[in-house]
Motif scaffolding. Structure first.
Motif: not given
Length: 259
Positions: A140-141, A143-144, A147-148, A228
Motif C-alpha cells: 500500500h505504501a 501505491k500511495r 499516486l503522490a 489507481a
C-alpha cells in the motif's frame, strides 16, 4: 507479497535512484517545432513506464494481455480518452526566439519520478541463463507513493501561457517574447478555475476552444481513479516472461518473504 525494490536489480526506468525533484529555475529555453501543447503528455509518461514493466518492443501489449486481461482492457480504455494529445490537440503555434519553458521542464521532471515509482515493482535478472522480468505484488505504501507522484505531476499539468493565449485566439500564431514569458506550469485545479473565471469575448472559435479545453480538464479529473485501478491490477502474484524471446511464461511465481 513484498515490494520488489529497485535496489535488487536495476530499475528499468533509468537504472538508478529516484530522479530529483525538478527546479523551475533550472528550466531551459525551448522553441518546440510542434508548438506549445497546453497539456503535458501524461499518457506518454505512463505508457513509457508500462513498456519498461512489460519489456517494450512490438509485442509488449501482448505480454500485458497475458499478464492480466483486465489490466490490458483498462489500459486500452484509458488510451481512448482525450487528454489533450489526440489527433487535433490544443496547441499554440509560435514564431521567434526560444522562450524559458518551465512547463516542459517541470512536467518532464515529475514524469521521470512517476515512471521510476511505477517501475519500482519490476525486478530484472537472469534465471537459467535467460533474462527474466518479474511483475510483482506491491505494498500500500508503494501505491500511495505512485499516486503522490501523480499528484505532483498534475500540479504541473498545464502551460499557463499557452492556455491564456489559446483560449482567446486559438487559431492565431504567437510571436515569442522571451523577456516576459516563462511558460509557467500550473495545476489542473488552477487551470479549471482560470477557465471558469474567464470572460467570453463572443468569438465563436474562442468559445469552441474553451469548451474543448474544459472537456479535456474534466477527463483529467477522472484520471487519478483510473490510475489507481491500474495499480490494483498490478498487485498480485508474480508472472515471469522473457523479453529476449518474446515469450510469456505460463507459470506463476509466488513470493513468500514477509514485508
Amino acid at each position: 507479497m513484498p515490494l520488489i525494490r529497485h535496489n535488487t536489480f536495476r530499475n528499468p526506468s533509468n537504472g538508478g535512484g529516484l530522479p530529483n525533484v525538478p527546479l523551475a529555475n533550472a528550466a531551459g529555453s525551448l522553441a518546440p517545432a510542434q508548438g506549445d501543447h497546453l497539456f503535458g503528455d501524461i499518457m506518454g509518461a505512463i505508457g513509457t513506464a508500462m513498456q519498461h514493466i512489460f519489456g517494450g518492443g512490438a509485442l509488449w501489449q501482448q505480454r500485458l494481455q497475458a499478464y492480466d486481461s483486465v489490466l490490458a482492457s483498462l489500459w486500452r480504455e484509458l488510451n481512448g480518452v482525450d487528454l489533450g494529445h489526440s489527433a487535433t490537440p490544443p496547441i499554440v503555434q509560435r514564431t521567434g526566439a526560444p522562450e524559458p519553458d518551465e512547463h516542459s521542464h517541470m512536467f518532464g521532471g515529475y514524469s521521470a519520478r512517476l515512471q521510476w515509482r511505477l517501475c519500482e515493482i519490476v525486478c530484472t535478472g537472469f534465471e537459467a541463463g535467460v533474462e527474466s522480468r518479474k511483475i510483482g505484488g506491491a505494498t500500500h505504501a508503494w501505491k500511495r507513493a505512485v499516486l503522490a507522484d501523480f499528484d505532483n505531476l498534475m500540479d504541473h499539468l498545464v502551460d499557463s501561457d499557452a492556455l491564456a493565449f489559446y483560449l482567446v485566439t486559438p487559431t492565431a500564431e504567437r510571436r515569442a517574447n522571451p523577456a516576459n514569458v516563462r511558460h509557467t506550469a500550473i495545476s489542473l485545479a488552477a487551470a479549471t478555475t482560470y477557465i471558469r473565471d474567464l470572460r467570453g469575448n463572443g468569438n465563436a472559435a474562442a468559445t469552441r476552444a474553451r469548451a474543448n479545453v474544459s472537456q479535456v480538464l474534466g477527463n483529467y479529473a477522472m484520471l487519478r481513479n483510473s490510475l489507481a485501478g491500474l495499480l490494483t491490477r498490478l498487485d498480485g502474484n508474480t508472472k515471469k516472461y522473457h523479453p529476449a524471446t518474446q515469450e510469456t511464461a505460463a507459470t506463476w511465481k509466488t513470493e513468500t518473504s514477509g514485508s
